[in-house]
Design a protein around this motif. Structure first.
Motif, mmCIF file in Angstrom:
data_model
loop_
_atom_site.group_PDB
_atom_site.id
_atom_site.type_symbol
_atom_site.label_atom_id
_atom_site.label_comp_id
_atom_site.label_asym_id
_atom_site.label_seq_id
_atom_site.Cartn_x
_atom_site.Cartn_y
_atom_site.Cartn_z
ATOM 1 N N ASP A 78 30.581 23.857 61.652
ATOM 2 C CA ASP A 78 31.500 23.149 62.549
ATOM 3 C C ASP A 78 30.784 22.142 63.447
ATOM 4 O O ASP A 78 31.429 21.462 64.256
ATOM 5 N N LYS A 79 29.452 22.016 63.301
ATOM 6 C CA LYS A 79 28.705 21.080 64.147
ATOM 7 C C LYS A 79 27.736 20.188 63.378
ATOM 8 O O LYS A 79 27.438 19.073 63.822
ATOM 9 N N ASP A 80 27.240 20.642 62.255
ATOM 10 C CA ASP A 80 26.076 20.008 61.652
ATOM 11 C C ASP A 80 26.316 19.298 60.323
ATOM 12 O O ASP A 80 25.354 18.854 59.698
ATOM 13 N N LEU A 81 27.556 19.189 59.882
ATOM 14 C CA LEU A 81 27.812 18.384 58.691
ATOM 15 C C LEU A 81 27.513 16.917 59.009
ATOM 16 O O LEU A 81 27.791 16.452 60.120
ATOM 17 N N PRO A 82 26.940 16.168 58.073
ATOM 18 C CA PRO A 82 26.537 14.778 58.351
ATOM 19 C C PRO A 82 27.721 13.812 58.330
ATOM 20 O O PRO A 82 27.810 12.907 57.498
ATOM 21 N N LEU A 83 28.643 14.008 59.275
ATOM 22 C CA LEU A 83 29.850 13.177 59.324
ATOM 23 C C LEU A 83 29.780 12.075 60.359
ATOM 24 O O LEU A 83 30.606 11.155 60.330
ATOM 25 N N VAL A 84 28.824 12.154 61.286
ATOM 26 C CA VAL A 84 28.619 11.039 62.212
ATOM 27 C C VAL A 84 28.342 9.801 61.368
ATOM 28 O O VAL A 84 27.625 9.871 60.369
ATOM 29 N N PHE A 85 28.904 8.674 61.741
ATOM 30 C CA PHE A 85 28.891 7.495 60.874
ATOM 31 C C PHE A 85 27.502 7.134 60.362
ATOM 32 O O PHE A 85 27.324 6.853 59.180
ATOM 33 N N CYS A 86 26.510 7.131 61.228
ATOM 34 C CA CYS A 86 25.170 6.731 60.794
ATOM 35 C C CYS A 86 24.594 7.714 59.778
ATOM 36 O O CYS A 86 23.977 7.306 58.784
ATOM 37 N N ASN A 87 24.777 9.005 60.010
ATOM 38 C CA ASN A 87 24.303 10.006 59.052
ATOM 39 C C ASN A 87 25.038 9.882 57.714
ATOM 40 O O ASN A 87 24.444 10.010 56.640
ATOM 41 N N PHE A 88 26.347 9.640 57.799
ATOM 42 C CA PHE A 88 27.163 9.528 56.601
ATOM 43 C C PHE A 88 26.759 8.300 55.787
ATOM 44 O O PHE A 88 26.592 8.382 54.557
ATOM 45 N N ILE A 89 26.573 7.168 56.455
ATOM 46 C CA ILE A 89 26.142 5.953 55.769
ATOM 47 C C ILE A 89 24.737 6.133 55.190
ATOM 48 O O ILE A 89 24.435 5.666 54.086
ATOM 49 N N ALA A 90 23.868 6.835 55.935
ATOM 50 C CA ALA A 90 22.511 7.096 55.448
ATOM 51 C C ALA A 90 22.548 7.839 54.116
ATOM 52 O O ALA A 90 21.788 7.520 53.190
ATOM 53 N N LEU A 91 23.431 8.825 54.001
ATOM 54 C CA LEU A 91 23.543 9.574 52.750
ATOM 55 C C LEU A 91 24.086 8.710 51.620
ATOM 56 O O LEU A 91 23.762 8.936 50.443
ATOM 57 N N LEU A 92 24.918 7.725 51.957
ATOM 58 C CA LEU A 92 25.521 6.868 50.944
ATOM 59 C C LEU A 92 24.611 5.734 50.469
ATOM 60 O O LEU A 92 24.888 5.107 49.448
#
Length: 242
Positions: A78-92
């Motif tokens: 509930d806290k650590d999934l990489p959904l913050v935009f920068c983390n999400f874009i980094a994974l993409l």
């Protein structure tokens, strides 16, 4: 051994606007300038491979951070999934580079989100641990790395954001916010700070309490993105006059 231990357990906390903050920003700028300056003198194959490696490095830091969190028993869904935009874009990024072959539409989306989000994160970092803690390394690798990545695209490959790209980026944000909102309901989480603002100082503090800061963020998002289109618009106008 002490250095390796400090990767997991930093003795000092990161202080916003402190010496470490300033040094981190300067170091990131130097790395970006050196990389881009060196790559400009190389052949096209080297330039493309360098971009590929940069995308892998940025993405892998998010993955490695997750592995560390899981290994230490700190990962919370509930806290650590990489959904913050920068983390999400980094994974993409590797998908953008290897699968979608740096598609123009995707370039516009990541340009506006990276420049709009990573710069704000670097100015007011929500970072607790100091160097060389893995959280510190991940934070700066992702946020500074994303900015270097997009500036590399612009400088080396002459990529340019478009006016239409502002609206594609806006729609991407809306879709991601909707997904995160539904996930928050399901997990009772606070991804993207849709339920409450972050505890550290941030731009959101200027936009009022819940839910007004969410509404205001949506209202100002397109004008905010347009700020990052403006330099290219002005440059093109000057070029046309000449």
């Amino acid at each position: 051994m002490e250095f390796l231990k400090s990767i997991y357990h930093a003795e000092e906390s990161f202080k916003m606007f402190g010496t470490e903050h300033l040094v981190s920003v300067i170091f990131a700028i130097l790395i970006g300038v050196i990389l881009i300056f060196f790559a400009k003198k190389q052949k096209i194959d080297f330039q493309k491979n360098c971009l590929k490696l940069l995308s892998i490095y940025i993405s892998s830091t998010v993955i490695i951070w997750g592995v560390f969190e899981i290994n230490l028993g700190r990962f919370e869904i509930d806290k650590d999934l990489p959904l913050v935009f920068c983390n999400f874009i980094a994974l993409l990024l590797p998908l953008y580079v290897f699968i979608f072959k740096r598609n123009s539409l995707l370039f516009n989306i990541i340009y506006y989100i990276i420049i709009g989000g990573a710069i704000q994160a670097i100015i007011t970092p929500g970072l607790k641990m100091s160097f060389p803690h893995y959280e510190y390394i991940k934070f700066w690798s992702v946020h500074a790395g994303l900015i270097i990545f997009i500036l590399y695209e612009i400088t080396i490959f002459k990529r340019r954001p478009s006016f239409k790209g502002v609206f594609w980026a806006f729609l991407f944000v809306q879709a991601h916010v909707l997904f995160s909102f539904l996930l928050n309901v399901f997990l009772d989480s606070n991804y993207l700070f849709l339920n409450t603002k972050p505890h550290n100082a941030s731009f959101l503090d200027l936009l009022g309490g819940w839910p007004y800061y969410i509404i205001w963020m949506d209202i100002i998002l397109i004008p905010y993105f347009l700020i990052f289109y403006l330099p290219f618009f002005i440059k093109q106008k000057i070029k046309n006059l000449n």
